[in-house]
Design an enzyme around this catalytic site. Structure first.
Site, PDB file in Angstrom:
ATOM      1  N   ALA A  12      72.888 -53.089  40.944  1.00 20.90           N
ATOM      2  CA  ALA A  12      72.910 -53.884  42.179  1.00 20.90           C
ATOM      3  C   ALA A  12      73.547 -55.265  42.015  1.00 20.90           C
ATOM      4  CB  ALA A  12      71.491 -54.018  42.732  1.00 20.90           C
ATOM      5  N   ALA A  13      73.737 -55.701  40.768  1.00 18.70           N
ATOM      6  CA  ALA A  13      74.402 -56.990  40.553  1.00 18.70           C
ATOM      7  C   ALA A  13      75.916 -56.811  40.409  1.00 18.70           C
ATOM      8  CB  ALA A  13      73.836 -57.668  39.304  1.00 18.70           C
ATOM      9  N   ARG A  98      85.759 -40.483  25.559  1.00 17.25           N
ATOM     10  CA  ARG A  98      85.013 -39.966  26.720  1.00 17.25           C
ATOM     11  C   ARG A  98      83.632 -39.452  26.293  1.00 17.25           C
ATOM     12  NH1 ARG A  98      86.177 -39.102  32.007  1.00 17.25           N
ATOM     13  NH2 ARG A  98      85.067 -37.383  33.005  1.00 17.25           N
ATOM     14  N   ASN A 105      75.804 -42.480  29.022  1.00 12.62           N
ATOM     15  CA  ASN A 105      75.372 -42.242  30.400  1.00 12.62           C
ATOM     16  C   ASN A 105      74.303 -41.164  30.528  1.00 12.62           C
ATOM     17  OD1 ASN A 105      76.699 -44.109  32.283  1.00 12.62           O
ATOM     18  ND2 ASN A 105      78.531 -43.381  31.254  1.00 12.62           N
ATOM     19  N   GLY A 130      78.044 -43.793  39.755  1.00 12.04           N
ATOM     20  CA  GLY A 130      78.423 -44.218  38.407  1.00 12.04           C
ATOM     21  C   GLY A 130      79.108 -43.098  37.641  1.00 12.04           C
ATOM     22  N   ASP A 159      87.979 -40.302  46.846  1.00 10.44           N
ATOM     23  CA  ASP A 159      89.185 -39.483  46.642  1.00 10.44           C
ATOM     24  C   ASP A 159      89.613 -38.841  47.963  1.00 10.44           C
ATOM     25  OD1 ASP A 159      88.885 -39.849  43.750  1.00 10.44           O
ATOM     26  OD2 ASP A 159      87.168 -38.525  43.972  1.00 10.44           O
ATOM     27  N   ARG A 162      91.184 -41.397  50.088  1.00 11.28           N
ATOM     28  CA  ARG A 162      92.513 -41.703  49.538  1.00 11.28           C
ATOM     29  C   ARG A 162      93.520 -40.638  49.966  1.00 11.28           C
ATOM     30  NH1 ARG A 162      90.043 -43.251  43.576  1.00 11.28           N
ATOM     31  NH2 ARG A 162      90.037 -45.519  43.844  1.00 11.28           N
ATOM     32  N   HIS A 187      85.371 -35.713  39.716  1.00 13.78           N
ATOM     33  CA  HIS A 187      85.899 -37.025  40.086  1.00 13.78           C
ATOM     34  C   HIS A 187      86.577 -37.607  38.841  1.00 13.78           C
ATOM     35  CE1 HIS A 187      86.366 -40.978  41.765  1.00 13.78           C
ATOM     36  NE2 HIS A 187      85.664 -41.502  40.788  1.00 13.78           N
TER      37      HIS A 187
END
Length: 334
Positions: A12-13, A98, A105, A130, A159, A162, A187
């Site tokens: 949130a920051a 990656r 994550n 994220g 996407d 876009r 994504h």
């Protein structure tokens, strides 16, 4: 006025949240008569910045914001949630494989999935932004087994938007005149932007995009790579990743979950692939064309898939399968 809903935004920051929070607070996502308790989560070192964001939200004097809570504690952040927007993730640093990114994550999204399982409402809608968004979303879902997997989705609307705007720019119309583009798959740069089923409004009539453009080589070449690489192009130009456009796409995605998709239109979102009719393996978090009604999405069925599309759809499914396998190795040890 209805009962307030509890909405969490993580990271949130950060940049994206900074562009998103005002839209949530002013009613353009959940409607102008829906009060909101907004919960902001970030990591402890960001709490000073988050305090500033909290002050600004208070200073917006938004009538729908019943309360704003800023915290670095998951047990506070995930309590009784109606909606969770998981924006925060470990960004890819220079020279980072990656695989390392996935590992970092998996840890974050396993923890947040577990917190959803423990504290949130079972009806919570979870939107993962994220990156790597598809696999992060699958990780969170697997870590929250009592929340229906259909309640988890990840953002491919950026996407999708876009792709819409590239077609609109090429034809000299507004993005609103273009509908039913599809983003298939991950994504990432293997995503497949597909306009075989898309329509454009020209002089009041709806025409297929291929028919309207009469430029197959652009549609099968430059158009696809432009959409696939747009995020990187923004970073190169701005030295920062897409924030304003990402926030707009998140708002679109959530609004469609909340209020449904317009008649005759479908949108793209990453959802669980189980039971799809497009030959995508089950148990992947893959972007499909969906329609939404009563806060429930359904696959758009029966779209013919040509060989060109098939190959691209399989390629991105293969990447997602590999990502999933890597992530699940870490998941068992995380």
């Amino acid at each position: 006025m209805s009962e307030p809903i509890r909405v969490l935004v993580t990271g949130a920051a950060g940049q994206i949240a900074y562009s998103l929070l005002y839209s949530i607070g002013n009613g353009s996502v959940f409607g102008k008569d829906q009060p909101i308790i907004l919960v902001l989560l970030d990591i402890t070192p960001m709490m000073g910045v988050l305090d500033g964001v909290l002050m600004e939200l208070q200073d917006c004097a938004l009538p729908l914001l019943q309360d704003v809570i800023a915290t670095d504690k998951e047990e506070i952040a995930f309590k009784d949630l109606d909606v969770a927007v998981l924006v925060g993730s470990m960004p890819r640093r220079e020279g980072m494989e990656r695989k390392d990114l996935l590992k970092a994550n998996v840890k974050i999204f396993k923890s947040q999935g577990t917190a959803l399982e423990k504290y949130a409402k079972k009806s919570v809608k979870v939107i993962v932004v994220g990156n790597p968004a598809n696999t992060n979303c699958l990780t969170a879902s697997k870590s929250a087994p009592s929340i229906p997997k259909e309640n988890f989705s990840c953002l491919t609307r950026l996407d999708h938007n876009r792709a819409k705007s590239q077609i609109a720019l090429k034809l000299g119309v507004t993005a609103d005149d273009v509908k039913n583009v599809i983003i298939w798959g991950n994504h990432s740069s293997t995503q497949y932007p597909d306009v075989n089923h898309a329509k454009v409004k020209l002089q009041g009539k709806e025409v297929g995009v291929y028919e309207a453009l009469k430029d197959d080589s652009w549609l099968k070449g430059e158009f696809i790579t432009t959409v696939q690489q747009r995020g990187a192009a923004v970073i190169k130009a701005r030295k920062l990743s897409s924030a304003m456009s990402a926030a707009k796409a998140i708002a679109d995605h959530i609004r469609d979950i909340w209020f449904g998709t317009p008649e005759g239109e479908f949108v793209s979102m990453g959802v669980i692939s189980d039971g799809n009719s497009y030959g995508v393996p089950d148990d992947l978090l893959y972007s499909f064309p969906v329609v939404i009604k009563n806060k429930t999405w359904k696959f758009v069925e029966g779209l013919p898939i040509n060989d060109f599309s098939r190959e691209k759809m399989d390629l991105t499914a293969k990447e997602l399968t590999e990502e999933k396998e890597t992530a699940f190795e870490f998941l068992s040890s995380a």
